[in-house]
Design a protein around this motif. Sequence first.
Motif, PDB file in Angstrom:
ATOM      1  N   HIS A  34       0.844  -1.202   0.000  1.00 45.31           N
ATOM      2  CA  HIS A  34       0.000   0.000   0.000  1.00 45.31           C
ATOM      3  C   HIS A  34       0.872   1.242   0.000  1.00 45.31           C
ATOM      4  N   TYR A  36       0.410   5.436   0.850  1.00 47.89           N
ATOM      5  CA  TYR A  36      -0.468   6.457   1.407  1.00 47.89           C
ATOM      6  C   TYR A  36       0.223   7.814   1.330  1.00 47.89           C
ATOM      7  N   TRP A  38       0.199  11.438   3.318  1.00 50.29           N
ATOM      8  CA  TRP A  38      -0.228  11.925   4.615  1.00 50.29           C
ATOM      9  C   TRP A  38       0.199  13.365   4.794  1.00 50.29           C
ATOM     10  N   LYS A  42      -3.964  15.884   8.832  1.00 50.84           N
ATOM     11  CA  LYS A  42      -5.036  15.216   8.084  1.00 50.84           C
ATOM     12  C   LYS A  42      -4.890  13.701   8.215  1.00 50.84           C
ATOM     13  N   SER A  43      -5.857  12.984   7.669  1.00 54.94           N
ATOM     14  CA  SER A  43      -5.784  11.521   7.674  1.00 54.94           C
ATOM     15  C   SER A  43      -4.910  11.042   6.525  1.00 54.94           C
ATOM     16  N   PRO A  44      -4.185   9.951   6.718  1.00 51.74           N
ATOM     17  CA  PRO A  44      -3.484   9.350   5.575  1.00 51.74           C
ATOM     18  C   PRO A  44      -4.492   8.996   4.482  1.00 51.74           C
ATOM     19  N   ALA A  46      -5.264   6.918   1.032  1.00 49.36           N
ATOM     20  CA  ALA A  46      -4.805   5.774   0.242  1.00 49.36           C
ATOM     21  C   ALA A  46      -4.541   6.202  -1.203  1.00 49.36           C
ATOM     22  N   VAL A  49      -2.994   0.318  -3.939  1.00 51.05           N
ATOM     23  CA  VAL A  49      -2.795  -1.000  -3.360  1.00 51.05           C
ATOM     24  C   VAL A  49      -2.377  -1.902  -4.506  1.00 51.05           C
ATOM     25  N   LYS A  97      -2.557  -7.566   8.316  1.00 51.40           N
ATOM     26  CA  LYS A  97      -1.971  -6.495   9.119  1.00 51.40           C
ATOM     27  C   LYS A  97      -1.051  -5.667   8.237  1.00 51.40           C
ATOM     28  N   LEU A  98      -1.177  -4.370   8.367  1.00 49.76           N
ATOM     29  CA  LEU A  98      -0.287  -3.468   7.641  1.00 49.76           C
ATOM     30  C   LEU A  98       0.974  -3.232   8.458  1.00 49.76           C
ATOM     31  N   PHE A 100       4.078  -0.735   8.407  1.00 52.46           N
ATOM     32  CA  PHE A 100       4.443   0.518   7.766  1.00 52.46           C
ATOM     33  C   PHE A 100       5.939   0.773   7.783  1.00 52.46           C
ATOM     34  N   GLY A 101       6.389   1.491   6.768  1.00 57.38           N
ATOM     35  CA  GLY A 101       7.703   2.096   6.800  1.00 57.38           C
ATOM     36  C   GLY A 101       7.601   3.412   7.559  1.00 57.38           C
ATOM     37  N   THR A 102       8.732   4.077   7.742  1.00 60.40           N
ATOM     38  CA  THR A 102       8.751   5.338   8.491  1.00 60.40           C
ATOM     39  C   THR A 102       8.386   6.534   7.621  1.00 60.40           C
TER      40      THR A 102
END
Lengths: 110, 117
Positions: A34, A36, A38, A42-44, A46, A49, A97-98, A100-102
């Motif tokens: 995925h 995103y 961000w 605000k919200s991440p 999408a 995918v 489960k996602l 995430f990277g940093t």
Amino acid sequence: ILNVEQSPQSLHVQEGDSTNFTCSFPSSNFYALHWYRWETAKSPEALFVMTLNGDEKKKGRISATLNTKEGYSYLYIKGSQPEDSATYLCAATNTDKLIFGTGTRLQVFP
Amino acid sequence: GAVVSQHPSRVICKSGTSVKIECRSLDFQATTMFWYRQFPKQSLMLMATSNEGSKATYEQGVEKDKFLINHASLTLSTLTVTSAHPEDSSFYICSVEGHSNSNYGYTFGSGTRLTVV
């Protein structure tokens, strides 16, 4: 356990420049990748995918590619604009489960 | 796509008190919601998976008695940080899976910045 890494950590580009960044993940037991976008406070949001090796997706000036065999994905932004300034997160999943990277923090200067 | 509302966006509380964070799915019935936290310069880390009508599933290292999750309806999940301490100061964010299938990605709330003083 998946370990997802993104590079660079931050990036400053001039308006109009094209740019790209990398997400790497273990290629074994891969299910989906995925991306995103961000923006601060605000919200991440999408973006993409992707599941198939060789997949390439596009949304306006933003596109992404996926290589599941070697475990990486590239995100490209063509003709960067100041409104593209944001943190771009990638996340890999091998189940539901996602991981995430940093993130890569992009700053586009006018 | 789904719309997720998270409240409050920012909270400061005293050490030893409890804080409740709400995550609402406004236009989508979410049987499953996810809670993440992010410490400075680190990635979003999954804390727990909230299941409507049943117990939440916690990730390794996350204390279920400290981070109470309630998912009593298809549109609301709450995370309560009990007896908060300064080390619990973090950014907490919830998400739901997108409509139909994971090809839509996950929809996130806007997050809650918790500061424990």
